[in-house]
Motif scaffolding. Sequence first.
Motif, PDB file in Angstrom:
ATOM      1  N   ASP A   7      15.911   8.508 -55.491  1.00 47.84           N
ATOM      2  CA  ASP A   7      15.129   7.380 -54.987  1.00 47.84           C
ATOM      3  C   ASP A   7      15.991   6.314 -54.440  1.00 47.84           C
ATOM      4  OD1 ASP A   7      12.890   8.528 -55.679  1.00 47.84           O
ATOM      5  OD2 ASP A   7      12.323   7.206 -57.566  1.00 47.84           O
ATOM      6  N   ALA A   8      17.080   5.909 -55.110  1.00 55.65           N
ATOM      7  CA  ALA A   8      17.984   4.825 -54.785  1.00 55.65           C
ATOM      8  C   ALA A   8      18.839   5.488 -53.398  1.00 55.65           C
ATOM      9  CB  ALA A   8      19.209   4.635 -55.644  1.00 55.65           C
ATOM     10  N   ALA A   9      19.425   6.616 -53.668  1.00 57.67           N
ATOM     11  CA  ALA A   9      19.739   7.213 -52.381  1.00 57.67           C
ATOM     12  C   ALA A   9      19.017   7.629 -51.256  1.00 57.67           C
ATOM     13  CB  ALA A   9      20.474   8.733 -53.013  1.00 57.67           C
ATOM     14  N   GLY A  10      17.705   7.841 -51.524  1.00 59.90           N
ATOM     15  CA  GLY A  10      16.839   7.934 -50.318  1.00 59.90           C
ATOM     16  C   GLY A  10      16.488   6.578 -49.663  1.00 59.90           C
ATOM     17  N   ASN A  11      16.639   5.544 -50.429  1.00 58.09           N
ATOM     18  CA  ASN A  11      16.469   4.162 -49.717  1.00 58.09           C
ATOM     19  C   ASN A  11      17.565   4.030 -48.707  1.00 58.09           C
ATOM     20  OD1 ASN A  11      13.959   3.628 -50.997  1.00 58.09           O
ATOM     21  ND2 ASN A  11      14.994   2.684 -52.757  1.00 58.09           N
ATOM     22  N   ILE A  12      18.860   4.363 -48.939  1.00 56.01           N
ATOM     23  CA  ILE A  12      19.691   4.257 -48.075  1.00 56.01           C
ATOM     24  C   ILE A  12      19.386   4.509 -46.620  1.00 56.01           C
ATOM     25  CG2 ILE A  12      22.202   4.484 -47.549  1.00 56.01           C
ATOM     26  CD1 ILE A  12      22.670   4.621 -50.512  1.00 56.01           C
ATOM     27  N   PRO A  13      19.233   5.798 -46.274  1.00 57.84           N
ATOM     28  CA  PRO A  13      18.895   6.084 -44.910  1.00 57.84           C
ATOM     29  C   PRO A  13      17.625   5.356 -44.523  1.00 57.84           C
ATOM     30  CG  PRO A  13      19.087   8.171 -46.377  1.00 57.84           C
ATOM     31  CD  PRO A  13      19.167   7.108 -46.961  1.00 57.84           C
ATOM     32  N   ALA A  14      16.647   4.786 -45.267  1.00 54.38           N
ATOM     33  CA  ALA A  14      15.512   4.057 -44.975  1.00 54.38           C
ATOM     34  C   ALA A  14      16.030   3.035 -44.435  1.00 54.38           C
ATOM     35  CB  ALA A  14      14.454   4.231 -45.867  1.00 54.38           C
ATOM     36  N   ALA A  15      16.785   2.200 -45.404  1.00 54.84           N
ATOM     37  CA  ALA A  15      17.248   0.981 -44.935  1.00 54.84           C
ATOM     38  C   ALA A  15      18.017   0.975 -43.607  1.00 54.84           C
ATOM     39  CB  ALA A  15      18.272   0.385 -46.028  1.00 54.84           C
ATOM     40  N   ARG A  16      18.563   2.007 -43.234  1.00 55.67           N
ATOM     41  CA  ARG A  16      19.765   2.221 -41.942  1.00 55.67           C
ATOM     42  C   ARG A  16      18.716   2.237 -40.908  1.00 55.67           C
ATOM     43  NH1 ARG A  16      24.405   6.136 -44.013  1.00 55.67           N
ATOM     44  NH2 ARG A  16      25.765   4.458 -45.400  1.00 55.67           N
ATOM     45  N   ARG A  17      17.565   3.103 -41.269  1.00 55.22           N
ATOM     46  CA  ARG A  17      16.605   3.183 -40.100  1.00 55.22           C
ATOM     47  C   ARG A  17      15.925   1.744 -39.756  1.00 55.22           C
ATOM     48  NH1 ARG A  17      15.527   8.087 -42.817  1.00 55.22           N
ATOM     49  NH2 ARG A  17      13.949   7.211 -43.877  1.00 55.22           N
ATOM     50  N   ARG A  18      15.590   1.223 -40.957  1.00 55.51           N
ATOM     51  CA  ARG A  18      14.864   0.063 -40.599  1.00 55.51           C
ATOM     52  C   ARG A  18      15.615  -1.042 -39.950  1.00 55.51           C
ATOM     53  NH1 ARG A  18      14.742  -4.732 -43.921  1.00 55.51           N
ATOM     54  NH2 ARG A  18      12.997  -5.887 -43.702  1.00 55.51           N
ATOM     55  N   HIS A  19      16.878  -1.102 -40.354  1.00 48.28           N
ATOM     56  CA  HIS A  19      17.667  -2.114 -39.674  1.00 48.28           C
ATOM     57  C   HIS A  19      18.249  -1.632 -38.188  1.00 48.28           C
ATOM     58  CE1 HIS A  19      18.185  -4.578 -43.194  1.00 48.28           C
ATOM     59  NE2 HIS A  19      18.574  -5.515 -42.328  1.00 48.28           N
ATOM     60  N   GLY A  20      18.129  -0.286 -37.944  1.00 55.78           N
ATOM     61  CA  GLY A  20      18.308   0.216 -36.826  1.00 55.78           C
ATOM     62  C   GLY A  20      17.258  -0.220 -35.687  1.00 55.78           C
ATOM     63  N   MET A  21      16.133  -0.065 -36.187  1.00 59.44           N
ATOM     64  CA  MET A  21      14.830  -0.446 -35.715  1.00 59.44           C
ATOM     65  C   MET A  21      14.809  -2.048 -35.115  1.00 59.44           C
ATOM     66  SD  MET A  21      10.920  -0.192 -36.568  1.00 59.44           S
ATOM     67  CE  MET A  21      11.126  -1.333 -37.620  1.00 59.44           C
ATOM     68  N   ILE A  22      15.208  -2.619 -36.373  1.00 61.90           N
ATOM     69  CA  ILE A  22      15.245  -4.297 -35.933  1.00 61.90           C
ATOM     70  C   ILE A  22      16.459  -4.575 -35.100  1.00 61.90           C
ATOM     71  CG2 ILE A  22      16.220  -6.420 -37.216  1.00 61.90           C
ATOM     72  CD1 ILE A  22      14.917  -5.268 -39.828  1.00 61.90           C
ATOM     73  N   LEU A  23      17.531  -4.037 -35.062  1.00 58.40           N
ATOM     74  CA  LEU A  23      18.739  -4.231 -34.101  1.00 58.40           C
ATOM     75  C   LEU A  23      18.454  -3.906 -32.761  1.00 58.40           C
ATOM     76  CD1 LEU A  23      21.747  -3.688 -36.177  1.00 58.40           C
ATOM     77  CD2 LEU A  23      20.649  -5.847 -35.969  1.00 58.40           C
ATOM     78  N   PHE A  24      17.630  -2.743 -32.830  1.00 62.16           N
ATOM     79  CA  PHE A  24      17.300  -2.352 -31.146  1.00 62.16           C
ATOM     80  C   PHE A  24      16.275  -3.177 -30.672  1.00 62.16           C
ATOM     81  CE2 PHE A  24      14.557   0.191 -28.443  1.00 62.16           C
ATOM     82  CZ  PHE A  24      15.345   0.728 -27.375  1.00 62.16           C
ATOM     83  N   GLY A  25      15.363  -3.570 -31.631  1.00 63.56           N
ATOM     84  CA  GLY A  25      14.252  -4.584 -30.734  1.00 63.56           C
ATOM     85  C   GLY A  25      14.812  -5.939 -30.617  1.00 63.56           C
ATOM     86  N   LEU A  26      15.833  -6.490 -31.329  1.00 62.72           N
ATOM     87  CA  LEU A  26      16.275  -7.743 -31.127  1.00 62.72           C
ATOM     88  C   LEU A  26      17.516  -7.601 -29.869  1.00 62.72           C
ATOM     89  CD1 LEU A  26      17.431  -8.862 -34.662  1.00 62.72           C
ATOM     90  CD2 LEU A  26      15.462  -9.784 -33.425  1.00 62.72           C
ATOM     91  N   ASN A  27      18.179  -6.645 -29.828  1.00 58.76           N
ATOM     92  CA  ASN A  27      19.236  -6.401 -28.798  1.00 58.76           C
ATOM     93  C   ASN A  27      18.923  -6.187 -27.423  1.00 58.76           C
ATOM     94  OD1 ASN A  27      21.407  -7.313 -30.412  1.00 58.76           O
ATOM     95  ND2 ASN A  27      21.451  -5.317 -31.205  1.00 58.76           N
ATOM     96  N   ALA A  28      17.414  -5.550 -27.641  1.00 64.83           N
ATOM     97  CA  ALA A  28      16.909  -5.343 -26.170  1.00 64.83           C
ATOM     98  C   ALA A  28      16.951  -6.597 -25.399  1.00 64.83           C
ATOM     99  CB  ALA A  28      15.724  -4.597 -26.028  1.00 64.83           C
ATOM    100  N   LEU A  29      16.473  -7.554 -26.165  1.00 60.84           N
ATOM    101  CA  LEU A  29      16.023  -8.880 -25.585  1.00 60.84           C
ATOM    102  C   LEU A  29      17.155  -9.563 -25.276  1.00 60.84           C
ATOM    103  CD1 LEU A  29      12.764 -10.110 -27.513  1.00 60.84           C
ATOM    104  CD2 LEU A  29      12.929  -9.734 -24.883  1.00 60.84           C
ATOM    105  N   TYR A  30      18.265  -9.415 -26.120  1.00 62.38           N
ATOM    106  CA  TYR A  30      19.695 -10.255 -25.852  1.00 62.38           C
ATOM    107  C   TYR A  30      20.055  -9.569 -24.599  1.00 62.38           C
ATOM    108  CZ  TYR A  30      19.618 -12.434 -30.642  1.00 62.38           C
ATOM    109  OH  TYR A  30      19.478 -13.206 -31.496  1.00 62.38           O
ATOM    110  N   VAL A  31      19.883  -8.491 -24.101  1.00 64.06           N
ATOM    111  CA  VAL A  31      20.319  -7.805 -22.771  1.00 64.06           C
ATOM    112  C   VAL A  31      19.831  -8.651 -21.865  1.00 64.06           C
ATOM    113  CG1 VAL A  31      20.308  -6.019 -21.309  1.00 64.06           C
ATOM    114  CG2 VAL A  31      20.792  -5.510 -23.677  1.00 64.06           C
TER     115      VAL A  31
END
Length: 413
Positions: A7-31
């Motif tokens: 479960d812990a190992a599975g949470n790592i890709p999930a966290a990356r996907r979550r922050h990937g989505m976050i950074l994509f949303g934030l950085n589109a507006l920073y553009v």
Amino acid sequence: MSGMNADAAGNIPAARRRHGMILFGLNALYVGFGMIMGVVNGGLPTVMRAQGIDISTAGWIYLLYLPFGLTFLWAPLIDRLRLPFLSRRIGWIVTMQAIAVLGLVIVAFSEGAAPLVLFLLGFGVVLAIATMDIALDALAVRVVAPDWRSTASATKLAALSIGTMIGGGVFVALAGDLGWQATFLVLSLVLVFLLCPVLTLGKLDELTGAGADAPESIGGASLLRLLRDAKLRKRLIFLCIACSIMFPLVGLNRLMLVDIGVPVSEIGWIVGTLGPLSMLLISAVSIPLMRCLGLVRSMLIFATVAFAAIVAMAFGFAFQNQLAGIGGAIAVGAGVSGVYVTIATKILGWSAGTQPATDYAAYYGISRFASTLMTVAAAQIVPLVNWGLFYGGGAIALLVMVVLLLVLIGRND
């Protein structure tokens, strides 16, 4: 036990996907934010100078930067008030972006209007974008986890670089071909497109906030309460001095290139694109650099790049060497941007309290306000001396700034 590890190992890709989505949303507006800053900083003054307007007059266009430096005055409203739609911060983001788009459309159909009218319209667009940015920074402070802050700061620089490439490069190079109306209509459409990704972050905005309707802090956000803190005042003083040294050195270099005979089209395509590309490179390098060497050593490396670039620009002016001037103009933006990435990483941590919009605006806005006034003042001073003396003084000031930042970034507070 093996199931828990899975479960812990599975949470790592999930966290990356979550922050990937976050950074994509934030950085589109920073553009989009970087695009407007590029128009103000590298676009309009360069075009004006090439049309024969003197340096001191062209320098006044930098007053459009003032809203970026004054947002600390109304940032508490972002923390205290919730608009009656969407989530707390995204509601502000959408509203301000829509106002900016409307302003650009009006500007598109106002070709030939009086300069004062165009300035006021531009000021309104910048005011809306600057307010959007405060809400966006508050959202970033809320949704970015501590161990992702260096990545968030670096990717923000990358997004701003892309936006600057559009506003300060493509805008300058193509404005004459596309025409006034088409240029500003395209800018407005791009801002609409870049707004869409952040709409997916509404649930995260609510989950990490203080509640759907409660203010962010007891008694509401207060700038005065924040400014009474001695530690904050010391940080602000250091930041104001550092930004007042860095940003004039970056903001005025294109005017110098015009003065040594570099064509505006070359400034747009070469400096306007390679400059942001070098900043993109810095954003990619800064992430592993800060993790391996720490903030202080990384800052020293970036400051060395900036110092070498200032020397190159001084050489380019003294000997009318366009290649050295262009190279320095590109490199100084990269070096200063790298230094600011290290500062921004600290600011994200400093702002992670109960009133993120107010805190971030105080650090970022007040220092930006000081640097804007210094840039306008520098544009008035250059005609009285010359570019060689300006860059010589800038090199000395950069050394002073490095000492101050060593004190600021080297602290654990």
